[in-house]
Design a protein around this motif. Structure first.
Motif, PDB file in Angstrom:
ATOM      1  N   HIS A  68      45.100  46.393  30.211  1.00 28.28           N
ATOM      2  CA  HIS A  68      45.744  45.089  29.961  1.00 28.28           C
ATOM      3  C   HIS A  68      45.532  44.330  31.404  1.00 28.28           C
ATOM      4  O   HIS A  68      46.538  43.944  31.986  1.00 28.28           O
ATOM      5  CB  HIS A  68      47.008  44.675  29.503  1.00 28.28           C
ATOM      6  CG  HIS A  68      47.455  45.508  28.182  1.00 28.28           C
ATOM      7  ND1 HIS A  68      46.802  45.050  27.119  1.00 28.28           N
ATOM      8  CD2 HIS A  68      47.878  46.646  27.819  1.00 28.28           C
ATOM      9  CE1 HIS A  68      46.989  45.774  26.140  1.00 28.28           C
ATOM     10  NE2 HIS A  68      47.653  46.909  26.688  1.00 28.28           N
ATOM     11  N   PRO A  69      44.104  44.010  31.983  1.00 24.22           N
ATOM     12  CA  PRO A  69      44.212  43.445  33.254  1.00 24.22           C
ATOM     13  C   PRO A  69      44.653  41.945  33.314  1.00 24.22           C
ATOM     14  O   PRO A  69      44.929  41.339  34.505  1.00 24.22           O
ATOM     15  CB  PRO A  69      42.571  43.517  33.310  1.00 24.22           C
ATOM     16  CG  PRO A  69      42.146  43.438  31.999  1.00 24.22           C
ATOM     17  CD  PRO A  69      43.199  44.277  31.274  1.00 24.22           C
ATOM     18  N   GLN A  70      44.804  41.330  32.243  1.00 21.43           N
ATOM     19  CA  GLN A  70      45.472  40.037  32.024  1.00 21.43           C
ATOM     20  C   GLN A  70      46.743  39.942  32.670  1.00 21.43           C
ATOM     21  O   GLN A  70      47.288  38.763  33.137  1.00 21.43           O
ATOM     22  CB  GLN A  70      45.505  39.228  30.551  1.00 21.43           C
ATOM     23  CG  GLN A  70      46.361  39.801  29.544  1.00 21.43           C
ATOM     24  CD  GLN A  70      46.028  41.060  29.136  1.00 21.43           C
ATOM     25  OE1 GLN A  70      45.254  41.912  29.407  1.00 21.43           O
ATOM     26  NE2 GLN A  70      46.796  41.446  27.901  1.00 21.43           N
ATOM     27  N   LEU A  71      47.589  41.040  32.762  1.00 21.46           N
ATOM     28  CA  LEU A  71      49.000  41.025  33.147  1.00 21.46           C
ATOM     29  C   LEU A  71      49.246  40.859  34.514  1.00 21.46           C
ATOM     30  O   LEU A  71      48.246  41.778  35.277  1.00 21.46           O
ATOM     31  CB  LEU A  71      49.696  42.445  32.538  1.00 21.46           C
ATOM     32  CG  LEU A  71      49.997  42.238  31.317  1.00 21.46           C
ATOM     33  CD1 LEU A  71      50.728  43.850  30.783  1.00 21.46           C
ATOM     34  CD2 LEU A  71      51.091  41.344  30.904  1.00 21.46           C
ATOM     35  N   ASP A  72      49.916  40.147  34.958  1.00 23.89           N
ATOM     36  CA  ASP A  72      50.237  40.221  36.689  1.00 23.89           C
ATOM     37  C   ASP A  72      51.026  41.483  36.895  1.00 23.89           C
ATOM     38  O   ASP A  72      51.571  42.226  36.111  1.00 23.89           O
ATOM     39  CB  ASP A  72      51.435  39.074  36.682  1.00 23.89           C
ATOM     40  CG  ASP A  72      51.977  38.772  38.032  1.00 23.89           C
ATOM     41  OD1 ASP A  72      51.040  38.306  38.958  1.00 23.89           O
ATOM     42  OD2 ASP A  72      53.091  39.549  38.263  1.00 23.89           O
ATOM     43  N   PRO A  73      50.563  41.988  38.259  1.00 24.84           N
ATOM     44  CA  PRO A  73      51.049  43.254  38.517  1.00 24.84           C
ATOM     45  C   PRO A  73      52.620  43.445  38.505  1.00 24.84           C
ATOM     46  O   PRO A  73      53.061  44.500  37.893  1.00 24.84           O
ATOM     47  CB  PRO A  73      50.650  43.307  39.891  1.00 24.84           C
ATOM     48  CG  PRO A  73      49.563  42.470  40.186  1.00 24.84           C
ATOM     49  CD  PRO A  73      49.786  41.452  39.009  1.00 24.84           C
ATOM     50  N   VAL A  74      53.304  42.394  38.744  1.00 22.02           N
ATOM     51  CA  VAL A  74      54.860  42.476  38.405  1.00 22.02           C
ATOM     52  C   VAL A  74      55.202  42.531  37.030  1.00 22.02           C
ATOM     53  O   VAL A  74      56.203  43.363  36.291  1.00 22.02           O
ATOM     54  CB  VAL A  74      55.778  41.611  39.039  1.00 22.02           C
ATOM     55  CG1 VAL A  74      57.021  41.497  38.986  1.00 22.02           C
ATOM     56  CG2 VAL A  74      55.387  41.533  40.455  1.00 22.02           C
ATOM     57  N   ALA A  75      54.599  41.792  36.140  1.00 17.47           N
ATOM     58  CA  ALA A  75      54.752  41.750  34.743  1.00 17.47           C
ATOM     59  C   ALA A  75      54.486  43.135  34.208  1.00 17.47           C
ATOM     60  O   ALA A  75      55.242  43.705  33.253  1.00 17.47           O
ATOM     61  CB  ALA A  75      53.915  40.555  34.012  1.00 17.47           C
ATOM     62  N   ALA A  76      53.231  43.837  34.618  1.00 17.32           N
ATOM     63  CA  ALA A  76      52.923  45.302  34.093  1.00 17.32           C
ATOM     64  C   ALA A  76      54.134  46.135  34.379  1.00 17.32           C
ATOM     65  O   ALA A  76      54.503  46.935  33.735  1.00 17.32           O
ATOM     66  CB  ALA A  76      51.576  45.647  34.808  1.00 17.32           C
TER      67      ALA A  76
END
Length: 89
Positions: free
Chosen positions: A15-23
């Motif tokens: 899911h590359p659309q996710l911000d790293p912190v959200a991931a």
């Protein structure tokens, strides 16, 4: 490399659309041992991950907009939210 790091990297690829912190927040929520209703407060997650509460809240807003979680106010004077994974996650 730790299991958490491997899972986080796999989630980022999937899911590359996710911000790293959200991931990271999503992964932590998926791996939490939340009692009862399965919810985790953003304040607790902030302490566990060692990140500022504002960053966790921002990530929670992104995840809620994307349909990954539902967020509900904890109540009282606290700015914390209760995060609950949506059934599709």
């Amino acid at each position: 490399m730790t299991d958490l790091q491997r899972h986080w990297e796999a989630l980022q690829i999937e899911h590359p659309q996710l911000d790293p912190v959200a991931a990271l927040v999503l992964l932590a929520l998926r791996q939490s041992d939340a009692p009862g209703d399965g919810s985790v407060s953003t304040a607790l997650m902030s302490r566990r991950l060692g990140l500022e509460h504002a960053l966790i809240r921002r990530a929670a807003a992104e995840l809620e907009t994307g349909g990954w979680v539902s967020a509900q106010p904890v109540g009282g004077a606290s700015p914390a939210l209760r995060l609950i994974l949506t059934p599709t996650c």
